[in-house]
Write a protein that holds these residues in place. Structure first.
Motif, PDB file in Angstrom:
ATOM      1  N   HIS A 102       7.061 -15.908  46.296  1.00 42.10           N
ATOM      2  CA  HIS A 102       6.078 -16.764  45.625  1.00 42.10           C
ATOM      3  C   HIS A 102       5.008 -15.711  45.145  1.00 42.10           C
ATOM      4  CE1 HIS A 102       8.189 -19.632  47.964  1.00 42.10           C
ATOM      5  NE2 HIS A 102       8.012 -20.316  46.963  1.00 42.10           N
ATOM      6  N   VAL A 126       1.324 -14.765  44.695  1.00 38.82           N
ATOM      7  CA  VAL A 126       0.040 -15.314  45.041  1.00 38.82           C
ATOM      8  C   VAL A 126      -1.476 -15.003  44.567  1.00 38.82           C
ATOM      9  CG1 VAL A 126       1.164 -14.781  47.551  1.00 38.82           C
ATOM     10  CG2 VAL A 126       0.113 -12.940  46.236  1.00 38.82           C
ATOM     11  N   GLN A 138       2.824 -19.572  37.463  1.00 41.92           N
ATOM     12  CA  GLN A 138       1.476 -19.611  37.843  1.00 41.92           C
ATOM     13  C   GLN A 138       1.443 -19.361  39.555  1.00 41.92           C
ATOM     14  OE1 GLN A 138      -1.196 -20.354  35.923  1.00 41.92           O
ATOM     15  NE2 GLN A 138       0.533 -20.210  34.505  1.00 41.92           N
ATOM     16  N   VAL A 139       0.360 -19.054  40.004  1.00 40.49           N
ATOM     17  CA  VAL A 139       0.274 -18.659  41.447  1.00 40.49           C
ATOM     18  C   VAL A 139       0.919 -19.572  42.255  1.00 40.49           C
ATOM     19  CG1 VAL A 139      -1.567 -18.642  43.427  1.00 40.49           C
ATOM     20  CG2 VAL A 139      -1.976 -17.446  41.166  1.00 40.49           C
ATOM     21  N   GLY A 140       1.648 -19.555  43.125  1.00 41.41           N
ATOM     22  CA  GLY A 140       2.406 -20.461  43.872  1.00 41.41           C
ATOM     23  C   GLY A 140       3.822 -20.752  43.579  1.00 41.41           C
ATOM     24  N   ASP A 141       3.932 -20.448  42.305  1.00 42.06           N
ATOM     25  CA  ASP A 141       5.411 -20.698  41.782  1.00 42.06           C
ATOM     26  C   ASP A 141       6.440 -19.608  42.396  1.00 42.06           C
ATOM     27  OD1 ASP A 141       4.659 -22.470  39.724  1.00 42.06           O
ATOM     28  OD2 ASP A 141       4.821 -21.311  38.311  1.00 42.06           O
TER      29      ASP A 141
END
Length: 196
Positions: A103, A105, A169-172
């Protein structure tokens, strides 16, 4: 076998329970039944070509190890045809056999590039080394830094524009394939240690 040099951004046309249909004019231009196409780093076998759309069956193991099951109609995906004996090896040797899902971060933009940090799933950090190659969503990248279970890469404008990595995006989630040579060396050393 692939090189990790994404040829085009495709588009998911339909995602079923055991198949995926993807639009990719370049990769379908010479695709035939049984050919391998990397979809976000996952090696899939073509079972049908209809114009600029190819369909591939997806096995339960693929759904378990990857985020292919999360894809929906309209999603963009990185596409690459299998390498041939005359293909330039612009990236590194990539099998299309995903080791796990990482993921994002952190994203740190700069004037001419962007640094992106990923968190690896358990057990994969031992195969990642600074300045070594890693495949992220089918894209061959160089590890700039590793800290525990997190690693950072630098993405140039071409990579940001020509792959899904510029849109994530962050978290993807992203698919990770580590260097197969490191895994073979580890197995050989384990075997040698057990025979002493």
């Amino acid at each position: 076998m692939f090189t990790g040099i994404v040829e085009e951004l495709g588009e998911v046309v339909k995602a079923g329970e055991a198949f995926l249909a993807v639009r990719g004019p370049l990769v379908t231009s010479d695709a035939g039944l049984g050919d391998s196409i990397s979809v976000n780093g996952v090696c899939l076998t073509v079972v049908q070509v209809d114009g600029d759309v190819f369909t591939a069956d997806v096995m339960a193991e693929t759904y378990r190890r990857t985020a292919i099951g999360d894809l929906r109609e309209g999603d963009r995906v990185n596409l690459e045809r299998a390498a041939t004996l005359t293909t330039r090896l612009g990236g590194h040797l990539v099998q299309g056999h995903v080791d796990g899902v990482a993921h994002i971060v952190k994203r740190t933009p700069a004037a001419e590039w962007e640094e992106v940090t990923f968190r690896l799933p358990a057990g994969l950090a031992k195969y990642v080394v600074e300045k070594g190659s890693i495949t992220v969503d089918g894209t061959s990248l160089t590890v700039a830094h590793i800290d525990g279970d997190e690693f950072t890469v630098g993405l140039i404008p071409t990579t940001l524009d020509a792959t899904t990595l510029g849109r994530k995006q962050v978290g993807d989630p992203v698919h990770i394939e580590t260097d197969v040579v490191a895994k073979h060396v580890e197995k050989l050393l384990e075997s040698a240690g057990g025979n002493r």
